[in-house]
Write a protein that holds these residues in place. Structure first.
Motif, short mmCIF file in Angstrom:
data_model
loop_
_atom_site.label_atom_id
_atom_site.label_comp_id
_atom_site.label_asym_id
_atom_site.label_seq_id
_atom_site.Cartn_x
_atom_site.Cartn_y
_atom_site.Cartn_z
N THR A 32 1.07 -1.17 -0.05
CA THR A 32 0.00 -0.03 -0.06
C THR A 32 0.98 1.36 -0.02
OG1 THR A 32 -1.75 -1.18 0.85
CG2 THR A 32 -1.72 1.08 1.31
N GLN A 33 1.90 1.37 0.82
CA GLN A 33 2.81 2.48 0.99
C GLN A 33 3.57 2.71 -0.47
OE1 GLN A 33 5.46 2.15 4.36
NE2 GLN A 33 3.49 2.14 5.62
N LEU A 34 3.82 1.68 -1.00
CA LEU A 34 4.64 1.59 -2.48
C LEU A 34 3.87 2.35 -3.43
CD1 LEU A 34 6.70 -1.85 -2.59
CD2 LEU A 34 7.70 0.69 -2.53
N PHE A 35 2.50 1.52 -3.38
CA PHE A 35 1.49 2.12 -4.29
C PHE A 35 1.10 3.61 -4.07
CE2 PHE A 35 1.22 -1.97 -6.21
CZ PHE A 35 0.71 -1.70 -7.32
N ASN A 36 1.29 3.85 -3.02
CA ASN A 36 0.73 5.26 -2.74
C ASN A 36 1.74 6.59 -3.12
OD1 ASN A 36 -1.62 4.95 -1.62
ND2 ASN A 36 -0.92 4.86 0.64
#
Length: 158
Positions: A32-36
């Protein structure tokens, strides 16, 4: 001979199941953090579908859902979204005398998949420094062995 006092009870937080669930939560948070940070075009679920379609041409929704570990309804919503974005194309086919829809990744879908794969490469390289290929093979084999043992006990169809 073992007696009741010799048997050690494994508590939940000491179990492999707990470690797996906790690791899964960390993996989801990382994703999730990577995609954000690096991607506003698609979601992690859409990425999983594109990657799976890249490796498995012409999957029907049911088979795709099994591979990405989602239900068919959720998979259908993801496919609808990717089709609207032009990353997936679906076409009708016949399987066992039944009409089905198959999905394929488009050139635009391949381009975004390749772009994201390159953007995620530094994280992948960081993980490879921590775990050798042998470590990863041992872990996968152990997880498969555990999954097989559990599948002998639980009645579940994926």
């Amino acid at each position: 001979m073992e007696t009741k006092s010799d048997i050690k009870i494994m508590h939940y937080t000491d179990s492999p199941s707990y470690e797996l669930e906790l690791t899964s939560k960390y993996c989801k948070a990382l994703l999730t953090q990577l995609f954000n940070k690096v991607c506003s075009e698609i979601t992690p679920e859409e990425f999983a579908v594109l990657d799976t379609l890249c490796c498995n041409k012409g999957l029907c929704q049911r088979d795709l859902a099994k591979l990405i570990l989602r239900d068919r309804a959720n998979t259908g919503r993801v496919l609808d979204s990717l089709e609207k974005k032009g990353f997936v194309v679906r076409h009708n086919d016949v399987k066992n005398n039944r009409l089905i829809r198959r999905a394929d990744i488009t050139q635009s879908g391949l381009e975004i998949l390749n772009d994201l794969t390159l953007r995620f490469q530094p994280i992948h390289e960081k993980m490879c420094k921590i775990f050798s290929n042998e470590d990863i093979m041992i872990l996968r084999a152990s997880l498969k062995k555990m999954r097989h043992a559990i599948s002998q006990i639980v009645d579940m169809h994926i």
